[in-house]
Each structure stands twice: as C-alpha cells, then as structure tokens.
Design an enzyme around this catalytic site. Structure first.
Site, short mmCIF file in Angstrom:
data_model
loop_
_atom_site.label_atom_id
_atom_site.label_comp_id
_atom_site.label_asym_id
_atom_site.label_seq_id
_atom_site.Cartn_x
_atom_site.Cartn_y
_atom_site.Cartn_z
N GLY A 289 31.37 29.64 42.74
CA GLY A 289 31.13 30.16 44.07
C GLY A 289 31.08 31.67 44.14
O GLY A 289 30.46 32.35 43.31
N ILE A 290 31.74 32.23 45.14
CA ILE A 290 31.73 33.67 45.37
C ILE A 290 32.38 34.41 44.21
O ILE A 290 31.88 35.46 43.79
CB ILE A 290 32.42 33.99 46.71
CG1 ILE A 290 31.56 33.50 47.87
CG2 ILE A 290 32.69 35.49 46.83
CD1 ILE A 290 32.22 33.63 49.23
N ASP B 131 41.24 31.67 36.78
CA ASP B 131 40.97 30.50 37.61
C ASP B 131 41.82 29.35 37.10
O ASP B 131 42.20 29.31 35.92
CB ASP B 131 39.49 30.12 37.57
CG ASP B 131 39.06 29.31 38.79
OD1 ASP B 131 38.33 29.86 39.62
OD2 ASP B 131 39.48 28.15 38.93
N ASP C 6 47.50 28.71 37.25
CA ASP C 6 47.67 28.41 38.67
C ASP C 6 48.24 29.62 39.40
O ASP C 6 49.37 30.04 39.12
CB ASP C 6 48.61 27.20 38.82
CG ASP C 6 48.70 26.69 40.25
OD1 ASP C 6 48.16 27.36 41.16
OD2 ASP C 6 49.33 25.64 40.46
N TYR D 57 44.83 27.81 56.55
CA TYR D 57 43.82 28.70 55.97
C TYR D 57 43.61 29.93 56.85
O TYR D 57 43.61 31.07 56.36
CB TYR D 57 42.51 27.94 55.79
CG TYR D 57 41.39 28.78 55.23
CD1 TYR D 57 41.42 29.23 53.92
CD2 TYR D 57 40.29 29.14 56.02
CE1 TYR D 57 40.39 30.01 53.39
CE2 TYR D 57 39.26 29.90 55.50
CZ TYR D 57 39.31 30.34 54.19
OH TYR D 57 38.30 31.10 53.67
N LYS E 137 44.33 33.94 55.89
CA LYS E 137 43.33 35.00 55.87
C LYS E 137 43.69 36.13 56.84
O LYS E 137 43.41 37.31 56.57
CB LYS E 137 41.95 34.44 56.18
CG LYS E 137 41.42 33.54 55.07
CD LYS E 137 41.37 34.26 53.72
CE LYS E 137 40.79 33.41 52.62
NZ LYS E 137 40.72 34.12 51.33
N VAL F 190 28.91 30.90 53.60
CA VAL F 190 28.11 31.15 52.41
C VAL F 190 27.87 29.82 51.70
O VAL F 190 28.79 29.01 51.54
CB VAL F 190 28.82 32.14 51.46
CG1 VAL F 190 28.09 32.26 50.13
CG2 VAL F 190 28.95 33.50 52.13
#
Length: 259
Positions: A12-13, A32, A59, A144, A148, A177
């Site tokens: 992804g990003i 990752d 992790d 989430y 953020k 995205v």
C-alpha cells in the site's frame, strides 16, 4: 544518499513511499509485520532501483521492537511512520484488547520510533501518515479515528520538542487511496461512499508518497508541526451536494442568509 526508515512498508502507501525514496537513490530500511510482503517489496526495490534495502520484520505493537528499530537501522536521516491498522469494530463490540492494539500500532509505535530518533541526536525529518479520520468519525472506527487524532497531536508535540535538535516532524493525511491490502481490506461500497471529493477521483499511493518525499526534503526545510491534507479536496468541503435552495441566487434587502 540518505538512510530512510519506513514502517508499514509491506504494501500500500508504505510500499509506495519506500519506492519513491529508492528511486531517488536513498538507502531503505523497511519494517513490517508481514514477512512475505516485506521481502517482496524489498526485492522489487533492489530490482527496479538497485537500492540498498534492509528488512526489519516484527510487530510494532511490541514496544521493545518499536523502540529498537532506529538502533537496528543505523544512522537514519528520515523516519516515515506509515504503519497503521483499521479494523472495523462497532463501538458496542469494542474490547480493551482491540482498542489497545490499534493505539499501540498507530500511535505508540510512532511515538517510540520518534523518541528513539531524537535520542540518537541526529538532525533529520519525521513524517507520520495520518488520515481524514483524525477529524471525522465514522461507524466502526472509533479506535482508528481516535488513534489518528492522537497521531496528529503527537506530530505537533514532537515538532515542538525536537525542533531544537534539528528534527522536523510533520504528517501527511491522505484521503481515500486505492490500495490492495489484505491487512486492511475495504468493500467497494465503502470505497465509493468515502471517495467523493472535489477532484472527483480516488487517490493513488504514489501521490501520497510524493507528498511524503517533499516534506522530508530540503524544499520543506522550514516546515514542522504541519498536517498536509492530500485528499482531493475532501477536507475543503463536499462538492457533490446540490444547492441548498433553488428558488433564487440573491439575498434581498433585509433578509439574512444562514449556513
């Protein structure tokens, strides 16, 4: 040549960000949880750009792992905290464990890597990947959205405290995205609902990567504590709404207009 540490680089990003720096000739250190995906991205960067790539699987919810990434990476110049998870969990089904894991990966890990960067005493740049969810809640994303919002304040707090060390800390906040992610899947119904914006299309990972690359570079040398919204104009407003009143376009004398 800079050394750039990117978390969440397995797809992804995060993978697009790693590719952007590799294309510029930078040395990459990629972190990752997903071993196969991380190895695949690293192999592609070596093949496409001849990049020097170090892989650090693990992790980020493990505080010791997150704290130790900078030391394992060596003398880094740029830190990109792109790792993030967003499970869909209705609020009344939320557990402490689910809540804590999202905060640990999305916020605490970024704090720990940034603190380690600061303690290393080397000037450089940190770019965090936020989200429009930081300012706009939605069903199933209380953990989430909260993470953020916290990440954006963490960005500002770190900018204040690390500026004297020559470390700039900023964030990029993407709109929707298009990514192919098994770790964070979304339905087409959801994607269609959240990708409406003034520019009329979904974003691409490379567009977020370009913004990150710019913020980390010398052209942004007097920018710190900023949140850059790269979202097709979603933050600006809703272009797709009809006029709220079709009876006229002017306000007569003595009338008041209300939002």
């Amino acid at each position: 040549m800079r050394t750039v540490l990117v978390t969440g680089a397995g797809g992804g990003i995060g993978a697009a960000i790693a590719d952007r720096f590799a294309a510029a000739g930078d040395r990459l250190v990629l972190a990752d949880l997903r071993l196969v995906e991380l190895s695949t991205v690293a192999g592609r960067l070596r093949a496409d750009h001849g990049a020097e790539v170090v892989e650090l699987p693990g992790d980020l919810a493990d505080a010791d792992h997150a704290s130790g990434l900078v030391a394992q990476a060596g003398a880094i110049d740029v830190l990109v905290n792109a790792a993030g998870i967003y499970p869909a969990t209705p609020l009344l089904e939320m557990t402490a464990a689910t809540w804590d894991r999202v905060q640990d990966v999305n916020v605490r890990a970024a704090m720990l890597t940034t603190v380690a960067f600061g303690r290393a005493g080397r000037p450089g740049a940190v770019v965090n990947i936020s989200s429009g969810a930081a300012t706009r809640a939605r069903p199933g994303a209380a953990h989430y959205a909260t993470s953020k919002a916290a990440l954006e304040m963490l960005t500002k707090a770190c900018a204040v405290e690390l500026g004297g060390l020559g470390i700039r800390v900023n964030a990029v906040s993407p709109g929707f995205v298009t990514v192919d992610s098994d770790a964070n899947p979304v339905t087409e119904e959801y994607a269609a609902a959240v990708s409406v914006n003034p520019l009329g299309r979904r974003g691409e990972p490379r567009e977020i990567a370009d913004a990150v690359f710019w913020l980390a570079g010398p052209e942004a040398g007097w920018i710190t504590g900023a949140i850059l919204r790269v979202d097709g104009g979603s933050t600006a407003g809703a272009a797709g709404l009809p006029l709220h009143w079709s009876g006229g376009t002017t306000v007569q004398k003595g009338e008041e207009a209300h939002a």
